[in-house]
Motif scaffolding. Structure first.
Motif, PDB file in Angstrom:
ATOM      1  N   PHE A  81       0.834  -1.201   0.000  1.00 17.59           N
ATOM      2  CA  PHE A  81       0.000   0.000   0.000  1.00 17.59           C
ATOM      3  C   PHE A  81       0.873   1.258   0.000  1.00 17.59           C
ATOM      4  CE2 PHE A  81      -3.941  -2.180   0.717  1.00 17.59           C
ATOM      5  CZ  PHE A  81      -4.918  -1.250   0.390  1.00 17.59           C
ATOM      6  N   VAL A  85      -0.246   2.793  -3.484  1.00 12.47           N
ATOM      7  CA  VAL A  85      -1.564   3.435  -3.386  1.00 12.47           C
ATOM      8  C   VAL A  85      -1.381   4.879  -2.933  1.00 12.47           C
ATOM      9  CG1 VAL A  85      -3.841   3.346  -2.313  1.00 12.47           C
ATOM     10  CG2 VAL A  85      -2.638   1.209  -2.858  1.00 12.47           C
ATOM     11  N   THR A  89      -6.349   7.833  -0.509  1.00 13.15           N
ATOM     12  CA  THR A  89      -7.259   6.881  -1.145  1.00 13.15           C
ATOM     13  C   THR A  89      -8.206   6.283  -0.099  1.00 13.15           C
ATOM     14  OG1 THR A  89      -5.632   6.329  -2.855  1.00 13.15           O
ATOM     15  CG2 THR A  89      -7.374   4.716  -2.450  1.00 13.15           C
ATOM     16  N   VAL A  91     -10.182   3.305   1.419  1.00 15.23           N
ATOM     17  CA  VAL A  91      -9.930   1.865   1.460  1.00 15.23           C
ATOM     18  C   VAL A  91     -10.966   1.205   2.365  1.00 15.23           C
ATOM     19  CG1 VAL A  91      -8.233   0.074   2.025  1.00 15.23           C
ATOM     20  CG2 VAL A  91      -7.467   2.293   1.170  1.00 15.23           C
ATOM     21  N   PHE A 139      -4.522   7.016   4.754  1.00 16.92           N
ATOM     22  CA  PHE A 139      -5.672   6.685   3.923  1.00 16.92           C
ATOM     23  C   PHE A 139      -6.977   6.956   4.683  1.00 16.92           C
ATOM     24  CE2 PHE A 139      -2.104   3.855   3.033  1.00 16.92           C
ATOM     25  CZ  PHE A 139      -1.897   4.078   1.687  1.00 16.92           C
ATOM     26  N   VAL A 141      -9.885   5.103   5.820  1.00 16.70           N
ATOM     27  CA  VAL A 141     -10.122   3.668   6.021  1.00 16.70           C
ATOM     28  C   VAL A 141     -11.524   3.428   6.576  1.00 16.70           C
ATOM     29  CG1 VAL A 141      -9.328   1.572   7.166  1.00 16.70           C
ATOM     30  CG2 VAL A 141      -7.664   3.289   6.427  1.00 16.70           C
ATOM     31  N   VAL A 182     -15.030   4.554  -2.056  1.00 15.30           N
ATOM     32  CA  VAL A 182     -14.019   3.521  -1.837  1.00 15.30           C
ATOM     33  C   VAL A 182     -13.450   3.071  -3.181  1.00 15.30           C
ATOM     34  CG1 VAL A 182     -13.674   1.113  -1.139  1.00 15.30           C
ATOM     35  CG2 VAL A 182     -14.895   2.694   0.370  1.00 15.30           C
ATOM     36  N   VAL A 184     -10.346   0.927  -3.149  1.00 15.02           N
ATOM     37  CA  VAL A 184      -9.603  -0.316  -2.936  1.00 15.02           C
ATOM     38  C   VAL A 184     -10.227  -1.062  -1.764  1.00 15.02           C
ATOM     39  CG1 VAL A 184      -7.361  -1.372  -2.452  1.00 15.02           C
ATOM     40  CG2 VAL A 184      -7.470   0.768  -3.733  1.00 15.02           C
ATOM     41  N   VAL A 186      -9.671  -4.489   0.777  1.00 15.27           N
ATOM     42  CA  VAL A 186      -8.736  -5.507   1.243  1.00 15.27           C
ATOM     43  C   VAL A 186      -9.555  -6.689   1.739  1.00 15.27           C
ATOM     44  CG1 VAL A 186      -6.829  -6.041   2.780  1.00 15.27           C
ATOM     45  CG2 VAL A 186      -7.125  -3.708   1.948  1.00 15.27           C
TER      46      VAL A 186
END
Length: 219
Positions: A81, A85, A89, A91, A139, A141, A182, A184, A186
């Protein structure tokens, strides 16, 4: 009592009982040795009995310990990441314990600090330290919201826990993640198995319509 349950076999739950089990097992071995008239007082005999008892469990334990020396895929993913990334971003992750330790952006940390302070949530201290020492980057998150029944927890506890994070209900699938920007997701084979109703649609749509950016093994 613990081992037959789907959650009870987790090692941390059994840890407290291991000393008692060892004592009970030792008493059982001594009782059987007396019945069979095995001279346990002789060092050679005692060593042979101990080896017979320990080797069947010792060999798979050693093999398991070797697997723990393999690289932690959460850390590998976090490094990926950082290198690939862009900061800022958005996530989406599952449970924090099963995911890479991604740094939150300073703006998100400050936003969560204000929310948790208003709630009286103890995570406020965590976000205060994060905000004060933030090195930049990070990020946005989001954590997948989960049904309390799936997590074996009470509804009030689940609400309290999720109140200290930015959570996202993904029961409606990938559209819910796209609606908040969003980019990306995981996904981990630990904790996000198939057949989990609150995330199953999201997982199937992500697999069908998403693009796999990176994969880290062994699990």
């Amino acid at each position: 009592v613990l081992m037959p349950s789907d959650k009870g076999a987790v090692f941390r739950y059994l840890g407290g009982s291991l000393p008692a089990l060892a004592l009970v097992a030792g008493m059982g071995v001594e009782a059987l040795a007396r019945l069979a008239r095995v001279p346990l007082k002789r060092p050679g005999v005692r060593a042979a009995v101990l080896a017979a008892l320990m080797l069947p469990g010792g060999i798979p334990t050693a093999r398991w310990a070797l697997s723990l020396r393999l690289p932690d895929t959460r850390n590998l993913a976090a490094d990926w990441f950082a290198a690939n990334v862009p900061a800022g971003t958005s996530v989406l992750i599952g449970a924090e314990t099963d995911n890479p330790p991604l740094r939150l952006s300073k703006a998100q940390a400050e936003r969560l600090l204000a929310r948790t302070q208003a709630q009286g949530n103890p995570r406020a201290r965590y976000y205060r330290m994060m905000s004060e020492s933030h090195p930049g980057g990070g990020f946005e998150v989001y954590t997948m919201a989960r049904d309390p029944g799936e997590m074996d927890t009470a509804p009030w506890h689940r609400r309290f826990s999720e109140g200290g994070r930015d959570t996202l209900d993904v029961r409606e699938g990938i559209s819910a993640a796209r609606a908040v920007g969003v980019q990306v997701a995981v996904l981990s084979s630990m904790g996000l198995g198939l057949g989990v109703p609150s995330v199953s649609r999201f997982l199937s749509e992500t697999e069908a319509r998403g693009t796999l950016l990176a994969e880290f093994t062994p699990e």
